[in-house]
Design an enzyme around this catalytic site. Structure first.
Site, PDB file in Angstrom:
ATOM      1  N   ASP A  11      67.260  -9.390 -22.272  1.00 44.69           N
ATOM      2  CA  ASP A  11      67.331 -10.848 -22.179  1.00 44.69           C
ATOM      3  C   ASP A  11      68.442 -11.147 -21.179  1.00 44.69           C
ATOM      4  O   ASP A  11      69.601 -10.783 -21.402  1.00 44.69           O
ATOM      5  CB  ASP A  11      67.673 -11.397 -23.570  1.00 44.69           C
ATOM      6  N   VAL A  34      62.451 -18.294 -18.947  1.00 52.30           N
ATOM      7  CA  VAL A  34      63.822 -17.841 -18.737  1.00 52.30           C
ATOM      8  C   VAL A  34      64.745 -19.039 -18.456  1.00 52.30           C
ATOM      9  O   VAL A  34      65.920 -19.032 -18.835  1.00 52.30           O
ATOM     10  CB  VAL A  34      63.868 -16.767 -17.618  1.00 52.30           C
ATOM     11  N   ASP A  35      64.210 -20.064 -17.847  1.00 52.06           N
ATOM     12  CA  ASP A  35      64.968 -21.292 -17.563  1.00 52.06           C
ATOM     13  C   ASP A  35      65.473 -21.916 -18.871  1.00 52.06           C
ATOM     14  O   ASP A  35      66.669 -22.242 -19.012  1.00 52.06           O
ATOM     15  CB  ASP A  35      64.035 -22.257 -16.810  1.00 52.06           C
ATOM     16  N   SER A 118      58.602 -16.194 -10.935  1.00 54.29           N
ATOM     17  CA  SER A 118      57.216 -16.684 -10.739  1.00 54.29           C
ATOM     18  C   SER A 118      56.156 -15.959 -11.568  1.00 54.29           C
ATOM     19  O   SER A 118      54.991 -16.351 -11.519  1.00 54.29           O
ATOM     20  CB  SER A 118      56.780 -16.644  -9.257  1.00 54.29           C
TER      21      SER A 118
HETATM   22  N1  AR6 Z   1      65.381 -12.902 -19.909  1.00 50.54           N
HETATM   23  C1  AR6 Z   1      64.737 -12.281 -18.891  1.00 50.54           C
HETATM   24  N2  AR6 Z   1      63.475 -12.581 -18.510  1.00 50.54           N
HETATM   25  C2  AR6 Z   1      62.831 -13.544 -19.201  1.00 50.54           C
HETATM   26  C3  AR6 Z   1      63.430 -14.247 -20.284  1.00 50.54           C
HETATM   27  C4  AR6 Z   1      64.765 -13.882 -20.626  1.00 50.54           C
HETATM   28  N3  AR6 Z   1      65.408 -14.488 -21.626  1.00 50.54           N
HETATM   29  N4  AR6 Z   1      62.522 -15.144 -20.755  1.00 50.54           N
HETATM   30  C5  AR6 Z   1      61.400 -15.012 -20.018  1.00 50.54           C
HETATM   31  N5  AR6 Z   1      61.592 -14.047 -19.075  1.00 50.54           N
HETATM   32  P1  AR6 Z   1      59.056 -17.872 -16.379  1.00 50.54           P
HETATM   33  P2  AR6 Z   1      58.263 -18.693 -13.652  1.00 50.54           P
HETATM   34  C6  AR6 Z   1      60.668 -13.550 -18.041  1.00 50.54           C
HETATM   35  O1  AR6 Z   1      57.845 -18.495 -16.960  1.00 50.54           O
HETATM   36  O2  AR6 Z   1      56.986 -17.948 -13.762  1.00 50.54           O
HETATM   37  C7  AR6 Z   1      59.954 -22.700 -16.421  1.00 50.54           C
HETATM   38  O3  AR6 Z   1      59.494 -23.675 -17.308  1.00 50.54           O
HETATM   39  C8  AR6 Z   1      59.186 -13.737 -18.254  1.00 50.54           C
HETATM   40  O4  AR6 Z   1      58.689 -12.719 -19.110  1.00 50.54           O
HETATM   41  O5  AR6 Z   1      60.355 -18.072 -17.084  1.00 50.54           O
HETATM   42  O6  AR6 Z   1      59.082 -18.540 -12.391  1.00 50.54           O
HETATM   43  C9  AR6 Z   1      60.666 -23.282 -15.207  1.00 50.54           C
HETATM   44  O7  AR6 Z   1      61.362 -24.469 -15.518  1.00 50.54           O
HETATM   45  C10 AR6 Z   1      58.664 -13.580 -16.830  1.00 50.54           C
HETATM   46  O8  AR6 Z   1      58.563 -12.193 -16.497  1.00 50.54           O
HETATM   47  O9  AR6 Z   1      59.320 -18.376 -14.842  1.00 50.54           O
HETATM   48  C11 AR6 Z   1      59.545 -23.525 -14.252  1.00 50.54           C
HETATM   49  O10 AR6 Z   1      58.903 -24.753 -14.517  1.00 50.54           O
HETATM   50  C12 AR6 Z   1      59.803 -14.151 -15.973  1.00 50.54           C
HETATM   51  O11 AR6 Z   1      60.923 -14.296 -16.860  1.00 50.54           O
HETATM   52  C13 AR6 Z   1      58.604 -22.394 -14.528  1.00 50.54           C
HETATM   53  O12 AR6 Z   1      58.830 -22.015 -15.891  1.00 50.54           O
HETATM   54  C14 AR6 Z   1      59.491 -15.493 -15.339  1.00 50.54           C
HETATM   55  O13 AR6 Z   1      58.755 -16.315 -16.227  1.00 50.54           O
HETATM   56  C15 AR6 Z   1      58.900 -21.199 -13.667  1.00 50.54           C
HETATM   57  O14 AR6 Z   1      57.915 -20.221 -13.875  1.00 50.54           O
END
Ligand code: AR6
Length: 172
Positions: A11, A34-35, A118
């Site tokens: 994480d 992750v955001d 992404s």
């Molecule tokens: N630590 C590390 N990686 C993580 C965590 C964490 N705590 N949580 C999720 N991931 P995403 P995007 C991974 O959807 O595709 C948001 O709402 C996850 O498994 O977070 O760039 C933003 O505000 C995946 O591999 O980001 C934008 O609107 C990676 O992080 C939108 O989502 C990215 O997944 C961005 O979408």
């Protein structure tokens, strides 16, 4: 000096580094994935700092403090939404990694972790994204000295395998 490049399954909010990268959206005011995790862990001061940024275009990046996170800074970057791959997605994703390294280097950060930008809500195929990430980070590090450690922080075991293979230099 050669930067140590590694992949780990974690994480990203738990990493005590000079900086972690957030996969944000153009508002940079938080979201899911992750955001959301980064904003929850950093606390409300992060949202207040992000309000001062005035948004961020796709492929660009902004830096804030990390507030309650163990990481000292957060670099917020906005990855492309996957629309089949012929809409500039690879170049925009590469720009996220390049700009983040550029900002980190410019602010004197020595250690930095990236999530798989992404590949969640934005739908970018994980293997294609990992290829862009590793290639671009290697190129950006050659152009921006100062970073000692860059980590690809994978949430999923399947992503960790992709990065381990790419970092080992194994053929596709
Ligand atoms: N630590 C590390 N990686 C993580 C965590 C964490 N705590 N949580 C999720 N991931 P995403 P995007 C991974 O959807 O595709 C948001 O709402 C996850 O498994 O977070 O760039 C933003 O505000 C995946 O591999 O980001 C934008 O609107 C990676 O992080 C939108 O989502 C990215 O997944 C961005 O979408």
């Amino acid at each position: 000096m050669n930067t140590v490049l590694s992949a780990t399954q974690a994480d990203i909010t738990t990493l005590a580094l000079d900086g972690i990268v957030n996969a944000a959206n153009t508002t940079v005011l938080g979201g899911g994935g992750v955001d959301g995790a980064i904003h929850r862990a950093a606390g409300p001061d992060l949202l207040a700092a992000c309000r001062q940024l005035g948004g961020c275009t796709t492929g660009d990046a902004r830096i804030t403090p990390g507030f309650r996170l163990p990481a000292r800074h957060v670099i917020h970057t906005v990855g492309p939404v996957w629309r089949g791959g012929a809409h500039g997605e690879p170049a925009l994703l590469a720009a996220c990694y390049w700009r983040s390294i550029q900002l980190a280097s410019g602010h004197g950060l020595r250690s930095l972790a990236f999530p798989c930008i992404s590949t969640g809500a934005y739908g970018y195929p994980p293997e294609l994204a990992a290829q862009v990430a590793v290639t671009t980070v290697r190129e950006a590090l050659a152009a921006h000295p100062g970073l000692e450690q860059v980590m690809f922080c994978c949430f999923a075991a399947s992503d960790l395998l992709l990065y381990q293979r790419l970092l080992a230099g194994a053929p596709d």
